[in-house]
Design an enzyme around this catalytic site. Structure first.
Site, PDB file in Angstrom:
ATOM      1  CE  LYS A  98      -7.421   1.540   3.590  1.00 19.20           C
ATOM      2  NZ  LYS A  98      -6.210   2.076   4.293  1.00 19.20           N
ATOM      3  CD  GLU A 158      -2.571   1.196   2.693  1.00 17.23           C
ATOM      4  OE1 GLU A 158      -3.638   1.823   2.728  1.00 17.23           O
ATOM      5  OE2 GLU A 158      -2.110   0.567   3.676  1.00 17.23           O
ATOM      6  CB  CYS A 192      -4.409  -1.558   4.385  1.00 14.78           C
ATOM      7  SG  CYS A 192      -3.434  -1.593   5.924  1.00 14.78           S
TER       8      CYS A 192
END
Length: 260
Positions: free
Chosen positions: A108, A39, A142
């Site tokens: 995300k 990331e 994540c």
């Protein structure tokens, strides 16, 4: 399909230095179909992106991904902090296919509110499944790993592998190891998880990037606190055989959700 985990240290807000290090690590790896970076691999986890995130249209790290993927006739993925033409910031997970020239992305969805990522970034509202090399691949970033409904295998969103890229701190390393296995087992898929190593002003990162199979077995794992390129072979025929033999997905609950 050969997948190479590129477990890197990340110099804070130094894209040029991080591109150079990624190039070195990529050159040391064996030929692969898919290379996976962590990331925000070019900057570190920049929760306050002003002055750090690149404009998407001129992003040097994204251009590097395109050039390397084309040269190697492979795919490269990883997330970058970028600013779009509309002025919004995104933690955007790019999947660059060097064989076709296509660039898919996933923004995300679960922004890390504990670290105030939500104050500056705009959350994505759609999941992304990429078709590549015979596989359907779900992209996650994540914190998304903690939310099983968002990644749920279901009719109309079938996939064979999850790729999750991360800056997952050592203080929560046990959760990383549990959740990567949980997402693989509950969705009967491969999970490819690539985490960074090193330090920033907030955390220490131990890495322990991994590939997990649909039974929760670790097929390969990077050494902790070590810059490393690790290549693992995935077997789609074996995955399908296991799904057919042990038909867990047939009995799964139907989840209907709308991103907000």
């Amino acid at each position: 399909m050969k997948v190479t985990l590129l477990q890197t240290d990340i110099a804070w807000a130094a894209p040029g230095e991080n591109i150079k290090e990624a190039s070195r690590l990529l050159s040391s790896a064996e030929p692969s179909d898919l290379y996976v970076l962590p990331e925000m691999w070019s900057t570190g986890f920049a929760t306050e992106p002003e002055g750090i995130a690149a404009d998407e249209e001129s992003c040097a790290a994204l251009q590097w991904m395109k050039e390397e993927a084309k040269e190697r006739q492979s795919a490269i993925c990883g997330s970058l902090a970028v600013r779009l033409a509309d002025g919004t910031f995104r933690n955007r997970h790019y999947f660059v296919n060097g064989r076709t020239g296509s660039v898919d992305f996933y923004d995300k969805h679960h922004l890390f509110t504990h670290g105030h990522e939500d104050r500056y970034y705009t959350a994505g509202q759609q999941s992304t499944i990429v078709e590549y090399n015979g596989y359907n691949i779900l992209l996650l970033t994540c914190y998304d790993l903690r939310f099983p409904v968002w990644s749920r295998y279901a009719e109309g969103r079938e996939y064979d592998a999850i790729v999750v890229v991360a800056n997952w701190p050592d203080t929560r390393q046990s959760a990383w190891q549990i959740l990567t296995r949980a997402r693989a087992v509950e969705n009967q898929c491969y999970l490819i998880g690539v985490n960074r190593i090193g330090n920033d002003n907030y955390s220490h990162y131990k890495g322990i990037s991994c590939v997990i199979d649909c039974y929760g077995k670790c097929l390969g794992q990077c050494r902790p606190d070590t810059v490393q390129a690790l290549t693992i072979d995935l077997d789609l025929k074996e995955l399908r055989r296991r799904r057919k033999k042990f038909r867990v997905l047939d009995d799964s609950d139907a989840f209907y959700f709308t991103a907000t």
